[in-house]
Design an enzyme around this catalytic site. Structure first.
Site, PDB file in Angstrom:
ATOM      1  N   ARG A 125       0.877  -1.170   0.000  1.00  0.00           N
ATOM      2  CA  ARG A 125       0.000   0.000   0.000  1.00  0.00           C
ATOM      3  C   ARG A 125       0.920   1.228   0.000  1.00  0.00           C
ATOM      4  O   ARG A 125       1.111   1.892   1.005  1.00  0.00           O
ATOM      5  CB  ARG A 125      -0.910   0.023   1.239  1.00  0.00           C
ATOM      6  N   PHE A 151      -1.725  -1.904  -9.157  1.00  0.00           N
ATOM      7  CA  PHE A 151      -1.193  -2.783  -8.112  1.00  0.00           C
ATOM      8  C   PHE A 151      -1.713  -4.211  -8.226  1.00  0.00           C
ATOM      9  O   PHE A 151      -1.038  -5.145  -7.817  1.00  0.00           O
ATOM     10  CB  PHE A 151      -1.508  -2.226  -6.714  1.00  0.00           C
TER      11      PHE A 151
HETATM   12  N1  F0G Z   1     -13.709   1.168   0.239  1.00  0.00           N
HETATM   13  C1  F0G Z   1     -12.788   0.679   1.077  1.00  0.00           C
HETATM   14  C2  F0G Z   1     -12.367   1.479   2.251  1.00  0.00           C
HETATM   15  C3  F0G Z   1     -12.214  -0.570   0.827  1.00  0.00           C
HETATM   16  O1  F0G Z   1     -11.298  -1.039   1.652  1.00  0.00           O
HETATM   17  C4  F0G Z   1     -12.622  -1.299  -0.322  1.00  0.00           C
HETATM   18  C5  F0G Z   1     -12.005  -2.577  -0.644  1.00  0.00           C
HETATM   19  C6  F0G Z   1     -13.593  -0.747  -1.164  1.00  0.00           C
HETATM   20  C7  F0G Z   1     -14.125   0.491  -0.844  1.00  0.00           C
HETATM   21  C8  F0G Z   1     -14.057  -1.449  -2.409  1.00  0.00           C
HETATM   22  O2  F0G Z   1     -14.832  -2.527  -2.088  1.00  0.00           O
HETATM   23  O3  F0G Z   1     -13.522  -4.494  -2.914  1.00  0.00           O
HETATM   24  O4  F0G Z   1     -15.939  -4.701  -2.324  1.00  0.00           O
HETATM   25  O5  F0G Z   1     -15.255  -3.480  -4.353  1.00  0.00           O
HETATM   26  N2  F0G Z   1     -10.953  -2.983  -0.125  1.00  0.00           N
HETATM   27  C9  F0G Z   1     -10.294  -4.251  -0.298  1.00  0.00           C
HETATM   28  C10 F0G Z   1      -9.026  -4.234   0.487  1.00  0.00           C
HETATM   29  C11 F0G Z   1     -10.111  -4.669  -1.703  1.00  0.00           C
HETATM   30  O6  F0G Z   1      -8.271  -5.217   0.373  1.00  0.00           O
HETATM   31  O7  F0G Z   1      -8.767  -3.299   1.226  1.00  0.00           O
HETATM   32  P1  F0G Z   1     -14.876  -3.878  -2.978  1.00  0.00           P
END
Ligand code: F0G
Length: 488
Positions: A383, A450
């Site tokens: 990240r 990424f």
């Molecule tokens: N917002 C946040 C804060 C997230 O962490 C994620 C996804 C999304 C939106 C998008 O959601 O994957 O269901 O389409 N985070 C994952 C992660 C991929 O590994 O942090 P999604």
């Protein structure tokens, strides 16, 4: 006082075996994956901390709910159960299910953002920002400065700097700002919460200017737990009550239910405005499916409804965050530089401090994630500069202050013994950190690079016998080097 330990509020009914690999196998696997942990096969991973998204263990109740799937094309009973759960636990009036969080981000961005709009947020999230940009908007970071410094222990690093927002309003005018996007538990800052006080102040300011607040509520229960633990006036309030209060200060939400709500797939868009709801349920049929299933099976919606109720139980969330804190403290005790305070969904290693000899242009966090995998088969995620992508207009790399490796803990999946093994692996890499060298990017996809980018060590590693196939990388092109507009 005598020590009183806590334990998980469940016992384990079903297990899935995990397998260890040899160092040679891992060396081959990471090389074949272009030093990108996203490209590893799950079979080659021993402990998988890539993400907490869709990787949680469902409860017996959720699995039982799966059997009650009403797989009708339209008007499935499970949709109404989901709608009831969202109204009860979050308080939003209207619901449009989507296959996951980004499905909701897509629809919302298309509906609310016009060309040239500014979308302020408490730090970017990869998919959220991309959908804002694809809709013609420009993301503006209004998180407090403390969030960009891993060493500062300020407890609410997810807070909005209201002065930054006021400046944006003065500069562009409120009519250019369709909404402020507020994440509860800021993922890219290291899993940091926003305080209720700050949210209330933000509500007052946005009300004055007629600007909406859209809530990225992916990890709202974890944020609510931190408010309960740390914010004055909330220690005797339940997580459930705090979650609902958070939502009450916002106009709508996008949700990836794959996190807090512990389902393997699912999400939704929830809004209070009826006109916006009408528009959203019209648009969802183009991209996701009818407005009563949004790309999900009935059984998925049922599991989501049950998961939402489980996610706000105090004992559950205390154990969930407690496990993350346990790992974080182990690493801190060993002197490993991690983002402070310890986050709620994962421990974020500060790769700039861990590998100070590798410049950010050589992707230290990407390489550190590869090294941790190589050491013990533990899969984590970069990240940092790779995730940050490129500026849409200039094509230049974003150079984020935070260059992190995220050890993300799935909910209800691993034990404390797994946490010990993970900590020991990271500590071993730390001991040999001076040997670790940088990477160069050999393939860069256009969007969200990424996920699929490939890398190669700048210098071959001393004991690496698997370099025969280097020409595979040499034949790949670096898409973004002189990419210009449209590269992300
Ligand atoms: N917002 C946040 C804060 C997230 O962490 C994620 C996804 C999304 C939106 C998008 O959601 O994957 O269901 O389409 N985070 C994952 C992660 C991929 O590994 O942090 P999604």
């Amino acid at each position: 006082m005598e020590k009183q330990s806590w334990a998980e509020p469940y016992k384990i009914k079903m297990v899935e075996p995990v397998f260890e690999t040899t160092r040679e196998q891992r060396q081959k696997a990471i090389k074949e994956s272009g030093y990108n942990t996203f490209l590893l096969k799950s079979e080659d991973v021993y402990i998988d901390l890539l993400t907490d998204s869709g990787t949680s263990a469902m409860s017996d109740r959720q699995w039982a709910g799966m059997m009650l799937g009403d797989e009708a094309y339209a008007g499935s009973r499970n949709f109404f159960n989901l709608e009831d759960a969202i109204r009860e636990f979050y308080g939003y009036r209207f619901v449009v299910p989507t296959h996951q969080g980004r499905g909701a981000e897509h629809i919302l961005s298309q509906l609310l953002i016009d060309d040239g709009d500014i979308v302020p947020g408490n730090m970017y999230f990869t998919t959220t920002r991309l959908h804002q940009e694809l809709a013609g908007g420009k993301f503006a970071d209004i998180i407090v400065d403390e969030a960009h410094d891993p060493k500062i222990t300020f407890p609410f690093k997810g807070n909005v700097d209201l002065t930054k927002l006021e400046k944006l309003i003065a500069e562009h005018g409120a009519e250019k700002i369709p909404y402020v996007c507020i994440a509860t538990t800021v993922n890219m800052a290291g899993g940091q919460p926003i305080s209720m006080k700050n949210l209330k102040e933000l509500r007052e300011l946005t009300n004055k200017h007629g600007i909406k607040i859209i809530h990225d509520m992916t990890r709202v229960a974890e944020n609510a737990f931190m408010i309960q633990q740390l914010e004055a006036g909330y220690s005797d309030r339940s997580v459930k009550e705090i979650v609902k209060e958070i939502c009450s200060y916002t106009d709508g939400a996008t949700m990836s239910a794959k996190k807090d709500a512990m389902v393997n797939i699912g999400g939704f868009l929830a809004v209070n405005d009826e006109q916006l709801f009408d528009d959203a349920r019209n648009l969802v049929v183009i991209y996701e499916g009818l407005h009563t299933y949004g790309g999900l099976a009935g059984r998925d919606m049922e599991a989501m409804a049950i998961g939402i109720a489980e996610s706000v139980q105090d004992k559950h969330i205390a154990a969930r965050v407690g496990q993350v804190q346990y790992l974080g403290r182990k690493l801190l005790d060993a002197g490993i530089p991690i983002v402070l305070p310890i986050g709620t969904h994962g421990v974020f290693i500060d790769a700039k401090q861990f590998l100070p000899h590798i410049p950010q242009e050589e992707f230290p966090a990407q390489q550190l994630a590869a090294e941790i995998y190589l050491e013990a088969g533990v899969r984590s995620m970069e990240r940092g500069v790779v995730s940050a992508g490129r500026d849409q207009v200039t094509g230049k790399n974003h150079m984020p202050e935070l260059e992190l490796v995220r050890l993300t803990i799935p909910r209800r999946v691993y034990t404390q013994a797994h946490m010990d093994v993970i900590a020991e692996a990271v500590i071993r890499v730390y001991k040999r950190r001076e040997e670790v060298q940088g990477l160069k990017m050999t393939y860069e996809p256009k969007y969200l690079r990424f996920f699929q980018a490939r890398f190669q060590p700048i210098a071959p590693e001393p004991n690496d016998t698997t370099h025969e196939n280097d020409e595979t990388f040499a034949s790949c092109t670096v898409g973004g080097a002189d990419s210009g507009v449209g590269q992300l």
